[in-house]
Design a protein around this motif. Structure first.
Motif, mmCIF file in Angstrom:
data_model
loop_
_atom_site.group_PDB
_atom_site.id
_atom_site.type_symbol
_atom_site.label_atom_id
_atom_site.label_comp_id
_atom_site.label_asym_id
_atom_site.label_seq_id
_atom_site.Cartn_x
_atom_site.Cartn_y
_atom_site.Cartn_z
ATOM 1 N N ARG A 85 0.912 -0.951 0.121
ATOM 2 C CA ARG A 85 0.234 -0.120 -0.073
ATOM 3 C C ARG A 85 0.356 0.754 0.544
ATOM 4 N NH1 ARG A 85 -4.079 -0.959 4.858
ATOM 5 N NH2 ARG A 85 -2.510 -2.332 5.143
ATOM 6 N N THR A 86 0.191 2.251 -0.648
ATOM 7 C CA THR A 86 1.271 3.394 -0.608
ATOM 8 C C THR A 86 1.325 4.170 1.074
ATOM 9 O OG1 THR A 86 -0.342 4.186 -1.859
ATOM 10 C CG2 THR A 86 0.719 6.009 -1.254
ATOM 11 N N SER A 87 0.588 3.458 2.054
ATOM 12 C CA SER A 87 1.276 3.778 3.223
ATOM 13 C C SER A 87 2.419 2.983 3.730
ATOM 14 C CB SER A 87 0.178 3.509 4.360
ATOM 15 O OG SER A 87 -0.126 2.414 4.461
ATOM 16 N N ASP A 88 2.317 1.936 3.112
ATOM 17 C CA ASP A 88 3.347 1.384 4.037
ATOM 18 C C ASP A 88 5.110 1.125 2.834
ATOM 19 O OD1 ASP A 88 1.659 -0.625 4.957
ATOM 20 O OD2 ASP A 88 1.710 -1.992 3.314
ATOM 21 N N ILE A 89 4.897 2.130 1.897
ATOM 22 C CA ILE A 89 6.083 2.534 0.510
ATOM 23 C C ILE A 89 6.091 3.832 1.380
ATOM 24 C CG2 ILE A 89 6.923 3.776 -1.504
ATOM 25 C CD1 ILE A 89 4.761 1.430 -2.560
ATOM 26 N N VAL A 90 5.542 5.001 2.081
ATOM 27 C CA VAL A 90 5.885 5.758 3.088
ATOM 28 C C VAL A 90 6.600 5.804 3.809
ATOM 29 C CG1 VAL A 90 5.240 8.234 3.862
ATOM 30 C CG2 VAL A 90 3.813 7.469 1.303
ATOM 31 N N LEU A 91 6.174 4.917 4.796
ATOM 32 C CA LEU A 91 6.965 4.247 5.679
ATOM 33 C C LEU A 91 8.068 3.656 5.702
ATOM 34 C CD1 LEU A 91 6.584 3.881 8.845
ATOM 35 C CD2 LEU A 91 5.688 1.296 8.308
ATOM 36 N N VAL B 294 10.326 6.748 4.710
ATOM 37 C CA VAL B 294 10.711 7.950 6.190
ATOM 38 C C VAL B 294 11.516 7.043 6.493
ATOM 39 C CG1 VAL B 294 9.430 8.562 7.978
ATOM 40 C CG2 VAL B 294 8.295 8.813 6.379
ATOM 41 N N MET B 295 12.069 5.330 6.902
ATOM 42 C CA MET B 295 12.857 4.850 7.859
ATOM 43 C C MET B 295 13.665 4.472 7.079
ATOM 44 S SD MET B 295 10.724 3.867 10.048
ATOM 45 C CE MET B 295 12.011 2.304 11.373
ATOM 46 N N VAL B 296 14.151 4.414 5.837
ATOM 47 C CA VAL B 296 15.287 5.076 4.757
ATOM 48 C C VAL B 296 16.177 6.208 5.070
ATOM 49 C CG1 VAL B 296 16.852 4.182 2.958
ATOM 50 C CG2 VAL B 296 14.836 3.329 3.390
ATOM 51 N N GLY B 297 15.614 6.942 5.356
ATOM 52 C CA GLY B 297 15.284 8.690 5.704
ATOM 53 C C GLY B 297 15.736 8.717 7.110
ATOM 54 N N ALA B 298 15.408 8.196 8.106
ATOM 55 C CA ALA B 298 15.826 8.635 9.576
ATOM 56 C C ALA B 298 17.110 7.584 8.992
ATOM 57 C CB ALA B 298 14.671 7.948 10.111
ATOM 58 N N ALA B 299 17.069 6.214 8.813
ATOM 59 C CA ALA B 299 18.715 5.630 9.531
ATOM 60 C C ALA B 299 19.514 6.610 8.032
ATOM 61 C CB ALA B 299 18.689 4.142 8.443
ATOM 62 N N ALA B 300 19.488 7.089 7.133
ATOM 63 C CA ALA B 300 20.490 7.860 6.280
ATOM 64 C C ALA B 300 20.885 8.688 7.439
ATOM 65 C CB ALA B 300 20.538 7.984 4.906
#
Length: 124
Positions: A3-9, A12-18
């Motif tokens: 779902r779109t919400s999964d992709i957004v999540l 966000v997690m990849v961005g937070a890790a970076a």
């Protein structure tokens, strides 16, 4: 599937890790810089302490008095007290004689004209 919400999540997690990795890397670089500066400060403080020790050794009144007595005969110095302070203008000036001037210093002028007065290296 996703779902779109999964992709957004996930994004966000990849961005937070970076962002976390970037922050950690910057902190490590700053820590290295601080350690380098602290090491440089310790080196400079050690150098200052060494120079202070050398200065105190070189300026001991008894050492200076002994040096003045040792070189009295070679340099024709008058005995002085090690605590005496003499200004540069108070020192006697040794007169320059023609024997002191060599032909090498003035390019042969001293040998070419021994009867002339030399002023600043120019024959008059």
């Amino acid at each position: 599937m996703f779902r779109t919400s999964d992709i957004v999540l996930i994004a966000v997690m990849v961005g937070a890790a970076a962002f976390t990795y970037k922050t950690k890397d910057e902190a490590e670089n700053q820590l290295k810089a601080v350690n380098k500066i602290e090491a440089q400060i310790r080196f400079e403080e050690d150098t200052i302490d060494l120079l202070k020790a050398d200065w105190s050794l070189l300026t001991q009144p008894s050492r200076l008095q002994k040096l003045s007595q040792v070189y009295e005969t070679e340099l024709k110095l008058q005995p002085v007290d090690a605590r005496q302070i003499v200004g540069l203008n108070d020192l006697p000036v040794r007169q320059l004689t023609i024997e002191d001037i060599t032909a090498e210093r003035f390019g042969g002028v001293a040998e070419a004209a021994p009867d002339q007065t030399l002023t600043g290296g120019i024959a008059r």
